[in-house]
Design a protein around this motif. Sequence first.
Motif, PDB file in Angstrom:
ATOM      1  N   ALA A 181      -0.576   3.054   2.367  1.00 21.45           N
ATOM      2  CA  ALA A 181      -1.824   2.680   1.711  1.00 21.45           C
ATOM      3  C   ALA A 181      -1.556   2.192   0.294  1.00 21.45           C
ATOM      4  CB  ALA A 181      -2.790   3.857   1.697  1.00 21.45           C
ATOM      5  N   VAL A 182      -0.685   2.899  -0.427  1.00 22.38           N
ATOM      6  CA  VAL A 182      -0.335   2.485  -1.792  1.00 22.38           C
ATOM      7  C   VAL A 182       0.323   1.120  -1.773  1.00 22.38           C
ATOM      8  CG1 VAL A 182       1.136   3.015  -3.768  1.00 22.38           C
ATOM      9  CG2 VAL A 182      -0.161   4.845  -2.668  1.00 22.38           C
ATOM     10  N   ALA A 183       1.250   0.901  -0.848  1.00 25.21           N
ATOM     11  CA  ALA A 183       1.927  -0.395  -0.760  1.00 25.21           C
ATOM     12  C   ALA A 183       0.928  -1.523  -0.538  1.00 25.21           C
ATOM     13  CB  ALA A 183       2.956  -0.368   0.364  1.00 25.21           C
ATOM     14  N   ARG A 184      -0.103  -1.258   0.251  1.00 25.63           N
ATOM     15  CA  ARG A 184      -1.101  -2.292   0.560  1.00 25.63           C
ATOM     16  C   ARG A 184      -2.083  -2.510  -0.586  1.00 25.63           C
ATOM     17  NH1 ARG A 184      -6.141  -1.463   3.021  1.00 25.63           N
ATOM     18  NH2 ARG A 184      -5.509   0.650   3.613  1.00 25.63           N
ATOM     19  N   LEU A 185      -2.530  -1.429  -1.214  1.00 22.57           N
ATOM     20  CA  LEU A 185      -3.591  -1.517  -2.209  1.00 22.57           C
ATOM     21  C   LEU A 185      -3.080  -1.753  -3.624  1.00 22.57           C
ATOM     22  CD1 LEU A 185      -5.812   1.362  -0.812  1.00 22.57           C
ATOM     23  CD2 LEU A 185      -6.236  -1.090  -0.600  1.00 22.57           C
ATOM     24  N   TRP A 186      -1.831  -1.383  -3.864  1.00 18.84           N
ATOM     25  CA  TRP A 186      -1.219  -1.598  -5.179  1.00 18.84           C
ATOM     26  C   TRP A 186      -0.007  -2.511  -5.016  1.00 18.84           C
ATOM     27  CZ3 TRP A 186      -0.787   4.061  -7.449  1.00 18.84           C
ATOM     28  CH2 TRP A 186      -2.077   4.570  -7.670  1.00 18.84           C
ATOM     29  N   ARG A 237       7.635   0.443   3.730  1.00 22.87           N
ATOM     30  CA  ARG A 237       8.584   0.669   4.812  1.00 22.87           C
ATOM     31  C   ARG A 237       8.919   2.159   4.928  1.00 22.87           C
ATOM     32  NH1 ARG A 237      12.977  -4.271   5.195  1.00 22.87           N
ATOM     33  NH2 ARG A 237      11.468  -5.993   5.072  1.00 22.87           N
ATOM     34  N   TYR A 238       9.540   2.463   6.052  1.00 14.36           N
ATOM     35  CA  TYR A 238       9.945   3.837   6.365  1.00 14.36           C
ATOM     36  C   TYR A 238      11.449   3.836   6.587  1.00 14.36           C
ATOM     37  CZ  TYR A 238       9.873   8.410   8.698  1.00 14.36           C
ATOM     38  OH  TYR A 238      10.083   9.717   9.048  1.00 14.36           O
ATOM     39  N   GLU A 250      11.455   2.900  12.487  1.00 13.94           N
ATOM     40  CA  GLU A 250      10.059   2.731  12.868  1.00 13.94           C
ATOM     41  C   GLU A 250       9.299   4.046  12.703  1.00 13.94           C
ATOM     42  OE1 GLU A 250       8.210   0.024  13.760  1.00 13.94           O
ATOM     43  OE2 GLU A 250       9.997  -1.045  13.085  1.00 13.94           O
ATOM     44  N   PRO A 251       8.213   4.041  11.928  1.00 16.57           N
ATOM     45  CA  PRO A 251       7.372   5.243  11.838  1.00 16.57           C
ATOM     46  C   PRO A 251       6.422   5.319  13.014  1.00 16.57           C
ATOM     47  CG  PRO A 251       6.440   3.509  10.497  1.00 16.57           C
ATOM     48  CD  PRO A 251       7.706   2.938  11.113  1.00 16.57           C
ATOM     49  N   ASP A 252       5.655   6.376  13.082  1.00 21.07           N
ATOM     50  CA  ASP A 252       4.619   6.470  14.099  1.00 21.07           C
ATOM     51  C   ASP A 252       3.674   5.276  13.955  1.00 21.07           C
ATOM     52  OD1 ASP A 252       1.889   7.324  15.212  1.00 21.07           O
ATOM     53  OD2 ASP A 252       3.182   8.948  15.894  1.00 21.07           O
ATOM     54  N   ALA A 282       0.477   2.382  10.564  1.00 25.77           N
ATOM     55  CA  ALA A 282       0.233   0.980  10.222  1.00 25.77           C
ATOM     56  C   ALA A 282      -1.240   0.606  10.301  1.00 25.77           C
ATOM     57  CB  ALA A 282       1.050   0.064  11.133  1.00 25.77           C
ATOM     58  N   ILE A 283      -2.078   1.509  10.781  1.00 26.89           N
ATOM     59  CA  ILE A 283      -3.501   1.197  10.961  1.00 26.89           C
ATOM     60  C   ILE A 283      -4.223   1.365   9.623  1.00 26.89           C
ATOM     61  CG2 ILE A 283      -5.618   1.810  12.178  1.00 26.89           C
ATOM     62  CD1 ILE A 283      -3.846   2.915  14.441  1.00 26.89           C
ATOM     63  N   GLU A 284      -4.710   0.267   9.073  1.00 30.73           N
ATOM     64  CA  GLU A 284      -5.316   0.309   7.741  1.00 30.73           C
ATOM     65  C   GLU A 284      -6.532   1.216   7.697  1.00 30.73           C
ATOM     66  OE1 GLU A 284      -6.038  -3.632   6.325  1.00 30.73           O
ATOM     67  OE2 GLU A 284      -3.894  -4.205   6.386  1.00 30.73           O
ATOM     68  N   ALA A 285      -7.311   1.233   8.760  1.00 36.52           N
ATOM     69  CA  ALA A 285      -8.497   2.097   8.782  1.00 36.52           C
ATOM     70  C   ALA A 285      -8.103   3.570   8.702  1.00 36.52           C
ATOM     71  CB  ALA A 285      -9.311   1.838  10.044  1.00 36.52           C
ATOM     72  N   THR A 286      -6.986   3.937   9.305  1.00 39.17           N
ATOM     73  CA  THR A 286      -6.528   5.318   9.241  1.00 39.17           C
ATOM     74  C   THR A 286      -5.997   5.636   7.853  1.00 39.17           C
ATOM     75  OG1 THR A 286      -5.929   5.182  11.580  1.00 39.17           O
ATOM     76  CG2 THR A 286      -5.042   7.033  10.336  1.00 39.17           C
ATOM     77  N   GLN A 287      -5.273   4.707   7.248  1.00 36.66           N
ATOM     78  CA  GLN A 287      -4.833   4.884   5.855  1.00 36.66           C
ATOM     79  C   GLN A 287      -6.037   5.122   4.943  1.00 36.66           C
ATOM     80  OE1 GLN A 287      -2.640   1.372   4.798  1.00 36.66           O
ATOM     81  NE2 GLN A 287      -1.264   1.528   6.552  1.00 36.66           N
ATOM     82  N   ASP A 288      -7.058   4.269   5.101  1.00 36.47           N
ATOM     83  CA  ASP A 288      -8.247   4.400   4.257  1.00 36.47           C
ATOM     84  C   ASP A 288      -8.987   5.705   4.524  1.00 36.47           C
ATOM     85  OD1 ASP A 288      -7.770   1.960   3.050  1.00 36.47           O
ATOM     86  OD2 ASP A 288      -9.091   0.836   4.392  1.00 36.47           O
ATOM     87  N   ALA A 289      -9.005   6.125   5.781  1.00 37.38           N
ATOM     88  CA  ALA A 289      -9.686   7.379   6.124  1.00 37.38           C
ATOM     89  C   ALA A 289      -9.001   8.558   5.449  1.00 37.38           C
ATOM     90  CB  ALA A 289      -9.721   7.562   7.636  1.00 37.38           C
ATOM     91  N   LEU A 290      -7.668   8.538   5.362  1.00 39.53           N
ATOM     92  CA  LEU A 290      -6.973   9.619   4.663  1.00 39.53           C
ATOM     93  C   LEU A 290      -7.334   9.605   3.184  1.00 39.53           C
ATOM     94  CD1 LEU A 290      -4.877  11.905   4.521  1.00 39.53           C
ATOM     95  CD2 LEU A 290      -3.166  10.149   3.991  1.00 39.53           C
ATOM     96  N   LEU A 291      -7.350   8.444   2.560  1.00 38.58           N
ATOM     97  CA  LEU A 291      -7.713   8.374   1.141  1.00 38.58           C
ATOM     98  C   LEU A 291      -9.122   8.915   0.908  1.00 38.58           C
ATOM     99  CD1 LEU A 291      -6.350   4.847   0.123  1.00 38.58           C
ATOM    100  CD2 LEU A 291      -5.211   7.074  -0.056  1.00 38.58           C
ATOM    101  N   ILE A 292     -10.045   8.548   1.767  1.00 41.09           N
ATOM    102  CA  ILE A 292     -11.427   9.007   1.626  1.00 41.09           C
ATOM    103  C   ILE A 292     -11.508  10.522   1.799  1.00 41.09           C
ATOM    104  CG2 ILE A 292     -13.710   8.937   2.697  1.00 41.09           C
ATOM    105  CD1 ILE A 292     -13.077   5.944   3.333  1.00 41.09           C
TER     106      ILE A 292
END
Length: 257
Positions: free
Chosen positions: A166-171, A220-221, A229-231, A235-245
């Motif tokens: 999430a950090v890599a994508r948003l920052w 990357r992992y 390769e991570p789980d 890679a699912i952006e919605a799941t990344q965002d859900a964790l942040l929320i």
Amino acid sequence: MARIFITGSSTGLGLMAGQLMIEQGHEVVLHGRDARRSDTALREASGAVGVVTGDLSLMRGIREVAEQVNRLGRFDAVIHNAGVGYREPRRIDTEDGLPHVFAVNTMAPYLLTVLIERPERLVYLSSGLHHGAGADLDDLLWRRRRWQGLAAYAESKLHDVLLAFAVARLWPDVLSNALEPGWVATRMGGAGASDDLAQGHLTQAWLATGDDALARSTGRYFYHRATREPDPVTAIEATQDALLIACERVSGVTFPR
């Protein structure tokens, strides 16, 4: 020469990474949970430029660590190394009402990421056990489910990869990666661990200071300085965002997008 802060660096892989980077000529600031551990860190990693002290199982302690780090000025890299293992019983830190595993392994990296002045690089320690852990973000605090220490640990390590990505994508101005050090014979891993301890700390130091193209990649992992390769859920952006929320809701601290 880089300036690096490492959480959980009074022992184990964090201390080993600190010792290595000091030998390489970098400025390293260590971290201990309490004064005794901080003293141990400074004694064991001669040449460190400083140490900060704070209990990462408490949100109050996490904030204290962030404040101490920020008073030292901006760092080139922060390594989120601190963690507790899968042998943890169901332990609730009464001050915040959080399971100990979640507080140290998920909430501490989240809050420190937000509260520490943004570095050039962020490194998050995960585990191969994050594969298949399942992102049950509706029950982060294990209030509905029957406690399983191994599953709680695995989930927290999945959270660390989600946070890194999430950090890599948003920052985009920050290089943010996650890694697994392997099952190594630290106090957390136990004496029966089968991976090479001498390799366990190298990847985090390399990601924090390396100048080659792979070390300067993001999102990357890694395992032993090679991509792995991570789980797929990470890679699912919605799941990344859900964790942040979810972390925002628990902590009251918003992730700056």
